[in-house]
Write a protein that holds these residues in place. Structure first.
Motif, short mmCIF file in Angstrom:
data_model
loop_
_atom_site.label_atom_id
_atom_site.label_comp_id
_atom_site.label_asym_id
_atom_site.label_seq_id
_atom_site.Cartn_x
_atom_site.Cartn_y
_atom_site.Cartn_z
N PHE A 139 0.82 -1.20 0.00
CA PHE A 139 0.00 0.00 0.00
C PHE A 139 0.86 1.25 0.00
O PHE A 139 0.50 2.25 -0.62
N THR A 140 1.95 1.17 0.70
CA THR A 140 2.84 2.34 0.68
C THR A 140 3.33 2.61 -0.73
O THR A 140 3.34 3.74 -1.20
N GLU A 141 3.72 1.52 -1.40
CA GLU A 141 4.19 1.68 -2.79
C GLU A 141 3.08 2.23 -3.66
O GLU A 141 3.30 3.12 -4.48
N LEU A 142 1.89 1.69 -3.44
CA LEU A 142 0.76 2.13 -4.26
C LEU A 142 0.49 3.61 -4.05
O LEU A 142 0.23 4.35 -5.00
N LYS A 143 0.57 4.03 -2.80
CA LYS A 143 0.31 5.44 -2.52
C LYS A 143 1.34 6.30 -3.24
O LYS A 143 1.01 7.31 -3.87
N HIS A 144 2.58 5.86 -3.15
CA HIS A 144 3.66 6.57 -3.83
C HIS A 144 3.38 6.65 -5.32
O HIS A 144 3.49 7.69 -5.96
N TYR A 145 3.00 5.50 -5.87
CA TYR A 145 2.70 5.46 -7.30
C TYR A 145 1.58 6.43 -7.66
O TYR A 145 1.68 7.17 -8.64
N SER A 146 0.51 6.41 -6.85
CA SER A 146 -0.62 7.27 -7.22
C SER A 146 -0.25 8.74 -7.12
O SER A 146 -0.72 9.55 -7.91
N ASP A 147 0.63 9.09 -6.17
CA ASP A 147 1.09 10.47 -6.09
C ASP A 147 1.81 10.85 -7.38
O ASP A 147 1.55 11.89 -7.98
N GLU A 148 2.75 9.97 -7.76
CA GLU A 148 3.52 10.27 -8.96
C GLU A 148 2.63 10.33 -10.19
O GLU A 148 2.80 11.20 -11.05
N LEU A 149 1.71 9.41 -10.26
CA LEU A 149 0.82 9.37 -11.42
C LEU A 149 0.06 10.69 -11.53
O LEU A 149 -0.05 11.29 -12.59
#
Lengths: 402, 302
Positions: free
Chosen positions: A172-182
């Motif tokens: 989930f941490t990775e996903l959150k990071h990804y969604s921020d970047e996206l």
């Protein structure tokens, strides 16, 4: 694919209408209402169309529906609505909410939203969603009665959890990071695209001036006159073509925007996870401290510095009955706490499982959709270039005949 | 060259811009009734341009080349002795000094032009040509401005495009499955950028100078017309004075013919130049198209 509403029912948002009415504060306002048409898809009947049901909804009702879904299904990546206000506008596009082009694009966006919800394996089964589509009156009250607002987590609580959580699931941490970047990359893309569109518009339009000058020039020429005149005409065509081209591109921009907003939905799921995890950690911590307290009381040792210890030293120890009572209370609390912890753990694991399943589904959807969007963008560009080639080839022919 | 006046079939000499200027002045003096092709500008008007920069030199070289070719094509001018010398003499400067003695002749032709004679009536033909030239240079001026504006707009477009491409790359870095297509988009946009750059360069190097040349041409044509008017006025005045100079009569008709010829060459040249421009534009679009096609292929492969 599982049996979902989209297969059983045809849903369209077919029209948009300007209305005036009184809002909650009894003030006159103008808004746009959208017509939702639904029709049952009968697999048996051939040549017989089931009757069309329809009702009107406005944007704020769509918002209400979405907020309800967000609160009720926090583990689902809920499809986003089209933007509330026109954003990433380049100079020719109007930022006005009442502008017919904007309304049209929003109509398409709303239809898309409904279709996405209807094709989602979980969301499509929701009763409120179904009545949104079918029941005209009393829907608002129905939604409010579900009390979904209570389920919605406060923003502040969520923010707090984000900072304090110790052990969130790595994914989930990775996903959150990804969604921020996206989110950041898509906004950047849309901003630059808007500027590019602006400039391209300028280039095309100036060519229109050629049309005028060639026309004037052809008036004074003898042999070159015809050639110049027709070339001028082609220049005019060229300059006019940009309007259609850029309109088509707006559709591409809308597709990107949808995923920009989707990123926000992803983040919401991550936040929910963090909140639950934090809750869990707090509960575990609370339990541990209660157990410790109990132990201390039982054995009479004060392992950690505590106010209780100090006061008992200062004011004398409590008598055995008081202590027993306290221990009993604590033991009850501990038992409750352990049960709560167990159920929270279970909840948490369930959440992670189902959320992750939906996230996987979302990822596939995203890859598929974006690929298609990029392909259609490429096709658009190719057709734009082809048109350009044609115009200039025609112009060249005119020139060669001069 | 195969003509009799020249001793050798081929010559190769070095000349400066000054020399070209000198040649042109001499031609104007000795054949005042003819239309002398214009030279590229002596001084560059816009901004501070490096006179030794490659671009500038190359543009000028092409224009001078054209100038000489035009003279060569001209049935009368090409036999001019000054022209001959210009092409053949190893040391032009000594020849020039000789020409200084002819200063008196210059004085004469100047007197010619500022004779101050009043023109009775201008034949319709020349009036029409005069009007035509006015409108013509006006339109060309407008086209020049439009072309410059387009170049400017395209440059600004290019700036944005250069930022646009890399964003797709960044996104590609973020994704797993989508990274290849996104990189593809980025690369294609890069292609478009270079194609557009080329187009702009071509326009600046080929198209604009030609426009300017023709504007200059119009100017010199107008001067010739003025001279013609003067001559006609003088002629008429002298006619009144009942002293007829046979040469004057001769000049006017020759002038007419020359004018017509020039206009024809002029138009043919213009046509050729327009075509070249179109070619350039098409090349640009073709490249864009190929870039886009690559993109498309990549996706369909997936």
């Amino acid at each position: 694919m599982e049996d979902c509403l989209a297969k059983k029912m045809e849903i369209t948002v077919s029209e948009a209408e300007k209305r005036t009415g009184r809002n909650a504060m009894n003030i006159q306002e103008t808004y746009t209402a959208y017509l939702i048409e639904t029709r049952a898809v009968e697999s048996q009947s051939e040549g017989q169309c089931a009757p069309v049901d329809s009702l009107w909804r406005r944007y704020s009702e769509f918002e209400l529906l979405r907020n309800y879904l967000l609160a009720t299904y926090p583990h689902i990546v809920v499809p986003p609505l089209p933007e509330k206000r026109a954003d990433f506008v380049w100079h020719k596009l109007s930022a006005d909410n009442m502008d017919p082009d904007f309304v049209e694009r929003r109509r398409i966006g709303l239809e898309n939203f409904l279709l996405r919800v209807a094709s989602h394996p979980v969301l499509c089964q929701d009763k409120i969603f179904y009545s949104f589509l079918t029941q005209e009156g009393g829907w608002k009250e129905m939604v409010n009665e579900t009390g979904f607002q209570l389920k919605a987590d406060s923003r502040l609580k969520a923010l707090n959890a984000t900072f304090r959580v110790k052990n969130p699931d790595k994914r989930f941490t990775e996903l959150k990071h990804y969604s921020d970047e996206l989110q950041s990359v898509i906004s950047h893309l849309l901003r630059v695209r808007a500027r590019v569109a602006d400039r391209l518009y300028g280039v095309y339009k100036v060519h229109g001036n050629y049309g005028r000058v060639f026309s004037e020039w052809s008036a004074i020429e003898k042999e070159m006159g015809d050639g110049l005149q027709s070339a001028g005409h082609h220049m005019d065509v060229y300059a006019a073509s940009i309007d259609d081209i850029l309109e088509e591109e707006e559709h591409y921009a809308d597709q990107l925007k949808e995923y920009l907003f989707y990123a926000e939905a992803l983040r919401a799921v991550c936040r929910k996870h963090e909140l639950m995890q934090y809750d869990l950690e707090m509960a575990a911590q609370d339990l541990t401290s209660k157990k410790q307290q109990c132990e201390e009381l039982a054995t009479g040792t004060v392992r950690t510095f505590s106010l209780k210890g100090m006061t008992s030293k200062l004011f004398g120890q409590e008598n055995p009955e008081q202590r027993e009572a306290k221990i009993k209370v604590l033991e009850e609390q501990i038992q409750e706490g352990e049960e709560q912890l167990k159920s929270k753990n279970l909840e948490g694991r369930d959440f992670v499982r189902s959320a992750w399943a939906d996230i996987e589904r979302f990822k596939e959807q995203k890859n598929h959709d974006l690929k298609e969007a990029l392909i259609s963008y490429a096709v658009m560009q190719i057709s734009m270039c082809k048109k350009g080639i044609q115009v200039w080839t025609n112009a060249k022919e005119c020139f060669s005949k001069m | 060259t195969t003509r009799a006046e020249f001793d050798l079939p081929e010559y190769s000499v070095r000349r400066r811009y000054q020399d070209f200027d000198w040649l042109r002045n001499k031609l104007e003096e000795s054949q005042p009734t003819h239309l002398i092709p214009p030279l590229p500008e002596k001084f560059v008007v816009k901004g501070v341009v490096d006179r030794f920069s490659e671009e500038f030199v190359e543009t000028r070289r092409k224009a001078l080349d054209k100038f000489l070719k035009r003279i060569t094509d001209h049935p009368v001018l090409s036999f001019n002795e000054h022209f001959n010398v210009f092409l053949t003499a190893k040391d032009l400067n000594t020849y020039k000094k000789q020409g200084m003695a002819l200063l008196s002749k210059v004085g004469e032709s100047v007197k010619y032009v500022t004779g101050g004679y009043k023109l009775r009536s201008r034949p319709l033909e020349f009036a029409a040509i005069g009007e035509y030239l006015d409108t013509f240079s006006l339109k060309l001026g407008t086209i020049d401005r439009i072309a410059q504006r387009i170049i400017k707009e395209q440059l600004e477009y290019l700036v944005e495009l250069r930022e646009y491409g890399p964003v797709y790359s960044t996104w590609g870095g973020l994704e797993v499955e989508l990274s290849e297509p996104l990189e593809g988009v980025s690369a294609c946009i890069g292609n478009c950028c270079s194609a557009l750059e080329e187009l702009n360069e071509d326009m600046t190097e080929d198209f604009l100078p030609v426009l300017r040349e023709y504007i200059l041409y119009s100017e010199s044509m107008k001067n010739v017309l003025k001279k013609r008017d003067q001559v006609q006025a003088e002629y008429e005045a002298k006619l009144e004075a009942a002293a007829l100079k046979k040469e004057d009569r001769q000049k006017v008709p020759t002038d007419v013919e020359k004018c017509q010829d020039q206009v024809e060459c002029f138009n043919a040249d213009l046509k050729a130049d327009m075509e070249r421009w179109q070619n350039n534009k098409r090349q640009d679009f073709r490249q864009l198209l190929m870039g886009m096609a690559d993109k498309n292929i990549q996706y369909y492969e997936k």
